[in-house]
Design an enzyme around this catalytic site. Sequence first.
Site, PDB file in Angstrom:
ATOM      1  N   ARG A  45       0.815  -1.218   0.000  1.00 30.39           N
ATOM      2  CA  ARG A  45       0.000   0.000   0.000  1.00 30.39           C
ATOM      3  C   ARG A  45       0.850   1.270   0.000  1.00 30.39           C
ATOM      4  NH1 ARG A  45      -5.480  -0.401   1.014  1.00 30.39           N
ATOM      5  NH2 ARG A  45      -6.145  -2.549   1.118  1.00 30.39           N
ATOM      6  N   ARG A  88      -3.082   6.525  -0.302  1.00 29.90           N
ATOM      7  CA  ARG A  88      -3.462   6.856   1.060  1.00 29.90           C
ATOM      8  C   ARG A  88      -2.546   7.812   1.828  1.00 29.90           C
ATOM      9  NH1 ARG A  88      -5.674   1.503   3.903  1.00 29.90           N
ATOM     10  NH2 ARG A  88      -3.536   0.718   4.002  1.00 29.90           N
ATOM     11  N   ARG A 120      -6.168  12.123  -6.907  1.00 28.78           N
ATOM     12  CA  ARG A 120      -7.385  11.305  -6.791  1.00 28.78           C
ATOM     13  C   ARG A 120      -8.639  12.136  -6.520  1.00 28.78           C
ATOM     14  NH1 ARG A 120      -8.705   6.648  -4.412  1.00 28.78           N
ATOM     15  NH2 ARG A 120     -10.751   7.563  -4.653  1.00 28.78           N
ATOM     16  N   ASP A 169      -6.829  -2.603  -7.251  1.00 27.31           N
ATOM     17  CA  ASP A 169      -7.395  -3.186  -6.035  1.00 27.31           C
ATOM     18  C   ASP A 169      -7.762  -4.631  -6.334  1.00 27.31           C
ATOM     19  OD1 ASP A 169      -8.467  -2.313  -3.196  1.00 27.31           O
ATOM     20  OD2 ASP A 169      -9.886  -3.751  -4.029  1.00 27.31           O
ATOM     21  N   TYR A 199     -15.009 -11.465   0.541  1.00 21.91           N
ATOM     22  CA  TYR A 199     -15.739 -10.231   0.196  1.00 21.91           C
ATOM     23  C   TYR A 199     -17.057 -10.554  -0.516  1.00 21.91           C
ATOM     24  CZ  TYR A 199     -11.849  -7.268   1.605  1.00 21.91           C
ATOM     25  OH  TYR A 199     -10.897  -6.627   2.353  1.00 21.91           O
TER      26      TYR A 199
HETATM   27  O1  1CP Z   1      -0.005   0.730  -2.930  1.00 23.81           O
HETATM   28  C1  1CP Z   1      -0.531  -0.353  -3.184  1.00 23.81           C
HETATM   29  O2  1CP Z   1      -0.297  -1.351  -2.510  1.00 23.81           O
HETATM   30  C2  1CP Z   1      -1.412  -0.470  -4.426  1.00 23.81           C
HETATM   31  C3  1CP Z   1      -2.777  -0.278  -4.174  1.00 23.81           C
HETATM   32  C4  1CP Z   1      -3.691  -1.310  -3.534  1.00 23.81           C
HETATM   33  C5  1CP Z   1      -3.545  -2.674  -3.247  1.00 23.81           C
HETATM   34  C6  1CP Z   1      -2.320  -3.555  -3.399  1.00 23.81           C
HETATM   35  C7  1CP Z   1      -4.996  -0.948  -3.193  1.00 23.81           C
HETATM   36  C8  1CP Z   1      -5.562   0.398  -3.356  1.00 23.81           C
HETATM   37  N1  1CP Z   1      -5.663  -2.074  -2.772  1.00 23.81           N
HETATM   38  C9  1CP Z   1      -4.778  -3.138  -2.773  1.00 23.81           C
HETATM   39  C10 1CP Z   1      -5.075  -4.538  -2.437  1.00 23.81           C
HETATM   40  C11 1CP Z   1      -6.159  -4.828  -1.483  1.00 23.81           C
HETATM   41  N2  1CP Z   1      -7.429  -4.322  -1.469  1.00 23.81           N
HETATM   42  C12 1CP Z   1      -6.070  -5.782  -0.463  1.00 23.81           C
HETATM   43  C13 1CP Z   1      -4.857  -6.631  -0.217  1.00 23.81           C
HETATM   44  C14 1CP Z   1      -3.842  -5.846   0.534  1.00 23.81           C
HETATM   45  C15 1CP Z   1      -4.076  -5.690   1.998  1.00 23.81           C
HETATM   46  O3  1CP Z   1      -4.279  -6.712   2.681  1.00 23.81           O
HETATM   47  O4  1CP Z   1      -4.030  -4.554   2.467  1.00 23.81           O
HETATM   48  C16 1CP Z   1      -7.293  -5.834   0.215  1.00 23.81           C
HETATM   49  C17 1CP Z   1      -7.668  -6.709   1.386  1.00 23.81           C
HETATM   50  C18 1CP Z   1      -8.148  -4.899  -0.438  1.00 23.81           C
HETATM   51  C19 1CP Z   1      -9.550  -4.609  -0.108  1.00 23.81           C
HETATM   52  C20 1CP Z   1      -9.723  -3.187   0.217  1.00 23.81           C
HETATM   53  N3  1CP Z   1      -9.763  -2.210  -0.725  1.00 23.81           N
HETATM   54  C21 1CP Z   1      -9.813  -2.590   1.490  1.00 23.81           C
HETATM   55  C22 1CP Z   1      -9.765  -3.307   2.834  1.00 23.81           C
HETATM   56  C23 1CP Z   1     -11.148  -3.402   3.439  1.00 23.81           C
HETATM   57  C24 1CP Z   1     -11.221  -4.390   4.584  1.00 23.81           C
HETATM   58  O5  1CP Z   1     -11.662  -5.543   4.347  1.00 23.81           O
HETATM   59  O6  1CP Z   1     -10.839  -4.036   5.702  1.00 23.81           O
HETATM   60  C25 1CP Z   1      -9.939  -1.202   1.285  1.00 23.81           C
HETATM   61  C26 1CP Z   1     -10.112  -0.130   2.306  1.00 23.81           C
HETATM   62  C27 1CP Z   1      -9.890  -0.988  -0.130  1.00 23.81           C
HETATM   63  C28 1CP Z   1      -9.942   0.313  -0.850  1.00 23.81           C
HETATM   64  C29 1CP Z   1      -8.651   0.767  -1.372  1.00 23.81           C
HETATM   65  N4  1CP Z   1      -7.773   0.020  -2.147  1.00 23.81           N
HETATM   66  C30 1CP Z   1      -6.700   0.789  -2.497  1.00 23.81           C
HETATM   67  C31 1CP Z   1      -6.909   2.100  -1.959  1.00 23.81           C
HETATM   68  C32 1CP Z   1      -5.985   3.263  -2.158  1.00 23.81           C
HETATM   69  C33 1CP Z   1      -8.123   2.073  -1.253  1.00 23.81           C
HETATM   70  C34 1CP Z   1      -8.757   3.210  -0.499  1.00 23.81           C
HETATM   71  C35 1CP Z   1      -9.955   3.700  -1.220  1.00 23.81           C
HETATM   72  C36 1CP Z   1      -9.925   5.141  -1.592  1.00 23.81           C
HETATM   73  O7  1CP Z   1      -8.878   5.804  -1.569  1.00 23.81           O
HETATM   74  O8  1CP Z   1     -11.034   5.608  -1.944  1.00 23.81           O
END
Ligand code: 1CP
Length: 370
Positions: free
Chosen positions: A53, A57, A66, A102, A177
């Site tokens: 990540r 963020r 964004r 994502d 999910y």
């Molecule tokens: O920087 C990076 O790593 C690239 C971006 C990335 C990645 C690898 C995003 C952007 N998502 C992911 C993978 C992802 N998404 C995972 C696996 C990684 C991990 O375990 O952290 C998971 C579980 C998700 C699901 C997800 N998407 C969540 C978690 C929710 C939960 O179950 O608690 C969330 C909050 C997102 C949204 C998301 N994905 C990425 C961003 C920047 C965001 C935030 C949304 C936004 O900015 O509006």
Amino acid sequence: MSNMPSNPAAARRCSPHGRIEAVNAVSADPRESNLVRAARGQSTTHTPVWFMRQAGRSLPEYKKVREGIPMLQSCRMPELVTEITLQPVRRHKVDAAIFFSDIVVPLAAAGIDLDIVPGVGPVIANPVRTAADVEALPELTPDQIDDIATSVKMLVGELGGTPLIGFAGAPFTLASYLVEGGPSRNHEHTKAMMYGDPGLWNALCAKLARISQTFLQVQVEAGASAIQLFDSWVGALSLADYQRFVAPHSAAVLGAMGELDVPRIHFGVGTGELLPAMGAAGADVVGVDFRIPLDEAARRVGPEYALQGNLDPALLFAPWPAIEQKVIEILAAGKTAKGHIFNLGHGVPPTTDAEVLTRVVELVHEHSAR
Ligand code: 1CP
């Protein structure tokens, strides 16, 4: 819940991204980078480091580009994806880029009605619970994600010798999910399906494995130099359940990637008991969270696997001397593994001070220089 890329204003907002000077690259060929070499257990000039990540963020420049663009839509806009993916490479001088996307992007691209809700995460319009629901799930075809291939090609052109890591969600985490309908603490409905109707569970996971495989394959064929399979929530399972209900499906994805000859990183949270099985599912690198030290993880997985990890993300908020000591400890413990890629034990927390991450990269590079 449309996610079609169509925001020319946002595309214009992206600065023209100069080619990344390969500060940390030992070669112009990303397949000879420290990251890929460490993943294969080969010698490196320093321990490679990147952060899960890292794109997004925590970076002010991310929030700026964004602004006003929904998450799923932003993942389908190649100019924007390229800019966001490059931001942490420019800023922190990490040894790899992680593709900005994502784990639910391929599900949405296949036609599943879902959204990523700010502050919540993925939310599925119609949770998948019955045989008819599983039957109705679409397949993903490469032509549905042409934009992903375009983004990867643009990125590889910009990154030079710095490798791009492609990624996908593993079948269990994606299934959670879909079945729960969104983020879940205890995965009750998921486990109910697993135990209540193993045939249906296997049919669901087999479909998800094919979707993940297609998503990864498109990224690798467009030029990604390594892949990471995120099974973020699989630590919710016992080893026996993992082996019975999950490992075969993850192995299908990782096995297919093995044929493309890119290193495969396999990561989950809270997986101390699962590490050997996650390696055996077809990984080259096993990702370790912060709950066990890397020397213990190396002992558990054995000499065949490189490790990735494992600074506790919460420690990024501690005073610098505490972070410094922990980073040095992790580098020492990582030496007991076949190869070591430095990372956090999970994703960068949104409120992290970006300067601390840059300092961690500098410390890892200086302390491990050979
Ligand atoms: O920087 C990076 O790593 C690239 C971006 C990335 C990645 C690898 C995003 C952007 N998502 C992911 C993978 C992802 N998404 C995972 C696996 C990684 C991990 O375990 O952290 C998971 C579980 C998700 C699901 C997800 N998407 C969540 C978690 C929710 C939960 O179950 O608690 C969330 C909050 C997102 C949204 C998301 N994905 C990425 C961003 C920047 C965001 C935030 C949304 C936004 O900015 O509006």
